[in-house]
Design a protein around this motif. Structure first.
Motif, short mmCIF file in Angstrom:
data_model
loop_
_atom_site.label_atom_id
_atom_site.label_comp_id
_atom_site.label_asym_id
_atom_site.label_seq_id
_atom_site.Cartn_x
_atom_site.Cartn_y
_atom_site.Cartn_z
N ALA A 156 0.79 -1.17 -0.17
CA ALA A 156 0.17 -0.15 -0.06
C ALA A 156 0.94 1.27 0.20
CB ALA A 156 -0.74 0.12 1.13
N VAL A 157 1.78 1.28 -0.62
CA VAL A 157 2.76 2.40 -1.03
C VAL A 157 2.89 2.55 -2.72
CG1 VAL A 157 4.07 2.15 1.39
CG2 VAL A 157 4.88 1.32 -0.89
N GLY A 158 3.29 3.88 -2.91
CA GLY A 158 3.44 4.36 -4.26
C GLY A 158 4.87 5.05 -4.13
N ILE A 159 5.62 5.14 -5.32
CA ILE A 159 6.81 5.96 -5.34
C ILE A 159 6.83 6.70 -6.79
CG2 ILE A 159 8.17 4.13 -6.56
CD1 ILE A 159 10.61 5.26 -4.74
N THR A 160 7.16 8.23 -6.92
CA THR A 160 7.27 8.86 -8.07
C THR A 160 8.42 8.44 -8.76
OG1 THR A 160 8.36 10.81 -6.74
CG2 THR A 160 5.85 10.48 -6.91
N LEU A 161 8.36 8.50 -9.89
CA LEU A 161 9.48 8.28 -10.77
C LEU A 161 10.33 9.03 -11.62
CD1 LEU A 161 7.74 5.23 -12.87
CD2 LEU A 161 8.80 5.26 -10.52
N ASP A 162 11.50 8.77 -12.08
CA ASP A 162 12.34 9.83 -12.84
C ASP A 162 11.98 9.91 -14.33
OD1 ASP A 162 13.35 7.54 -13.84
OD2 ASP A 162 15.06 8.04 -12.84
N LYS A 163 12.67 10.53 -15.01
CA LYS A 163 12.30 10.73 -16.46
C LYS A 163 12.16 9.27 -17.25
CE LYS A 163 13.58 13.34 -20.58
NZ LYS A 163 14.53 14.32 -21.18
N ASP A 164 13.16 8.75 -17.18
CA ASP A 164 13.40 7.34 -17.93
C ASP A 164 12.32 6.41 -17.36
OD1 ASP A 164 15.62 8.20 -19.12
OD2 ASP A 164 17.04 7.03 -17.67
N GLY A 165 12.05 6.26 -16.00
CA GLY A 165 10.86 5.41 -15.52
C GLY A 165 9.40 5.88 -16.25
N ALA A 166 9.31 7.14 -16.18
CA ALA A 166 8.06 7.71 -16.47
C ALA A 166 8.01 7.25 -18.11
CB ALA A 166 7.75 9.10 -16.34
N HIS A 167 9.01 7.62 -18.81
CA HIS A 167 8.87 7.20 -20.47
C HIS A 167 8.61 5.64 -20.38
CE1 HIS A 167 9.59 7.63 -24.53
NE2 HIS A 167 10.48 6.48 -24.64
N GLU A 168 9.30 4.93 -19.71
CA GLU A 168 9.10 3.31 -20.03
C GLU A 168 7.62 2.96 -19.86
OE1 GLU A 168 10.61 -0.83 -18.05
OE2 GLU A 168 11.66 0.98 -17.38
N LEU A 169 7.05 3.63 -18.62
CA LEU A 169 5.59 3.35 -18.54
C LEU A 169 4.60 3.83 -19.65
CD1 LEU A 169 5.12 3.55 -14.66
CD2 LEU A 169 5.72 1.48 -16.32
N ALA A 170 5.11 4.84 -20.51
CA ALA A 170 4.24 5.81 -21.29
C ALA A 170 4.18 4.66 -22.44
CB ALA A 170 4.92 6.90 -21.50
N THR A 171 5.16 4.07 -22.65
CA THR A 171 5.38 3.23 -24.14
C THR A 171 4.51 1.97 -23.87
OG1 THR A 171 7.22 1.98 -23.10
CG2 THR A 171 7.67 3.94 -24.51
N ASN A 172 3.94 1.60 -22.52
CA ASN A 172 2.80 0.63 -22.45
C ASN A 172 1.58 1.18 -21.62
OD1 ASN A 172 1.88 -1.87 -22.84
ND2 ASN A 172 3.00 -2.58 -21.09
N ALA A 173 1.26 2.19 -21.89
CA ALA A 173 0.23 2.97 -21.00
C ALA A 173 -0.98 2.29 -20.77
CB ALA A 173 -0.05 4.36 -21.36
N ASP A 174 -1.50 1.77 -21.82
CA ASP A 174 -3.02 1.10 -21.71
C ASP A 174 -2.83 -0.01 -20.78
OD1 ASP A 174 -3.38 2.66 -24.35
OD2 ASP A 174 -5.52 2.03 -23.52
N GLU A 175 -1.74 -0.97 -21.06
CA GLU A 175 -1.67 -2.20 -20.10
C GLU A 175 -1.44 -1.70 -18.69
OE1 GLU A 175 0.83 -6.40 -20.00
OE2 GLU A 175 0.75 -5.03 -21.82
N VAL A 176 -0.23 -0.99 -18.57
CA VAL A 176 -0.17 -0.53 -17.15
C VAL A 176 -1.15 0.13 -16.19
CG1 VAL A 176 1.40 0.87 -15.65
CG2 VAL A 176 2.43 -0.36 -17.63
#
Length: 434
Positions: A156-176
């Protein structure tokens, strides 16, 4: 032979940002039955998808058997489960030219002028949402300051990502983000914001927009007295003329973090069947929702529904989990009751030990307006003067901010005989084991 109304109903069909009596029904469930909804993210996805007429993507309305205008529906929230693995959010910036009066509602392509245009995704980033007609950036929102959060559901925690991490998730946004099959929004992860990387936050999911259908059609995100202000004088299909026109709202868009698993929400019935709807799930939020937006997620909500006849309310009542009640508003303990009886004997006064907590939700242009709206609703509901409401809320309750600029919860302990007269004693006793 009439068809039997089911005791359980599963809903995974959504509106295009609207609530109102003209929306297609999702189905009917029995009084006392169970509804499970599977909903897509609320604010940001619909906000950046220009075909939407409102800022959320909520379920089609659900008819509750026997619910008539003037009744109320108690929604007992049994479970809220987040299915997204990450999301993006933050403070918004409006894009001039991509809307007319209201960036949440009357979208138009800034180049070809098509209203509520269909759109396609090209790449990632804030220029990814393109008009299907001419190819221009058609989204009406960007980030003033944004961030991307990955969730650890087990802890039950979340962590904010840096530029590379945010971009990686953006490339698979619908599934994530687990965008449901029937959803029509673009996932906000596409924008890949990367503010305040490495920040750890606690998660506790709740429902930001849940309630019953108003008697007029309006944008789902504007079904509240604060967001609804932008409808006054608006030159689009859902504009209204005066503040009084907003009284037809049902205040489903509350963004109150206590509307979570274990809580009971009591909502007005303004159309036959009630029209229960659900959307805008959040993974977490501090009081006030100070960015106006928080961690929008996909997920499931399981709830039982119960008709309360002739309650005649015009806004929601909330019975939070006892742990979420302010200290001053919690039900009395046995020790407190005994001490009260002794004090009553000492001062020769009868002690009213039978009290139950309720929260009256109010909304308006400002926090003060919302509080006055809650005073008015509580006074009508309980048959008390505003002076007595203020006194009881000061001595046994208070006011909490759900969302700025104008959604509040007015807390108070109410004599059980008054709750019994209003038909609320049973649901309050059940909620708090009284």
């Amino acid at each position: 032979m009439s068809q039997q109304v089911p005791n359980e109903l599963y809903v995974d069909q959504y509106t295009l940002g609207l609530v109102g009596p003209d929306q297609e029904w999702a189905g009917t469930v029995a009084d006392g039955g169970t509804i499970e909804t599977y909903t897509p993210p609320g604010c940001w996805g619909p906000m950046i998808t220009p075909s939407f007429r409102g800022g959320h993507e909520v379920t089609r309305p659900i008819r509750v058997e026997g619910a008539e205008v003037g009744d109320a529906i108690a929604i007992h929230i049994r479970d809220v489960a987040v299915t997204s693995m990450a999301t993006s959010t933050g403070s918004m910036a409006e894009r001039e030219g991509a809307f007319q009066d209201d960036p949440f509602v009357d979208h138009r392509c800034p180049e070809c002028g098509t209203t509520w245009p269909d759109s396609v995704v090209e790449g990632t980033g804030e220029g990814a949402i393109r008009c299907a007609e001419c190819g221009a950036n058609a989204s009406s929102f960007g980030f003033d300051y944004g961030y991307t959060v990955a969730f650890d559901h087990e802890n039950a925690v979340g962590i904010t990502l840096d530029k590379d991490g945010a971009h990686e998730l953006a490339t698979n946004a619908d599934e994530v983000m687990d965008i449901p099959e029937n959803s029509r929004q673009h996932p906000i992860l596409l924008y890949e914001p990367d503010g305040m990387p490495g920040t750890l936050g606690r998660l506790r999911p709740f429902v930001g927009n849940i309630g019953t259908t108003p008697s007029v059609t309006m944008p789902d995100s504007h079904n509240a007295g604060d967001f609804g202000q932008s409808l006054i004088g608006a030159d689009h299909d859902y504009g209204v003329d005066t503040e009084e026109d907003l009284e037809k709202r049902t205040d489903g868009h509350m963004d109150i973090p206590e509307v979570r698993a274990g809580a009971t929400l009591i909502c007005p019935v303004d159309i036959e069947g009630g029209g229960v709807y659900v959307g805008d799930l959040h993974a977490n939020q501090g009081d006030g929702e100070l960015s106006l937006h928080t961690t929008d997620v996909s997920g499931t909500v399981t709830m039982d529904v119960e008709v309360i006849e002739d309650l005649d309310i015009d806004g929601p009542l909330l019975l939070p989990n006892e742990a979420d009640l302010p200290f001053i508003s919690k039900p009395y303990t046995d020790e407190e009751r005994e001490a009260g009886r002794n004090l009553g004997v000492e001062h020769n006064v009868d002690v009213n030990e039978e009290m139950g907590p309720i929260q009256v939700v109010g909304s308006g242009a400002t926090v003060n307006d919302a509080t006055q709206n809650a005073f008015d609703r509580a006074s009508k509901l309980l048959g008390m003067s505003e002076g007595e409401i203020r006194a009881r809320c000061t001595f046994t309750g208070g006011v909490q901010i759900g969302r700025l600029p104008g959604v509040v919860q007015l807390d108070m302990l109410v004599p059980m005989e008054i709750l019994e007269d209003r038909g609320l004693d049973g649901v309050v006793r059940k909620q708090y084991g009284l």
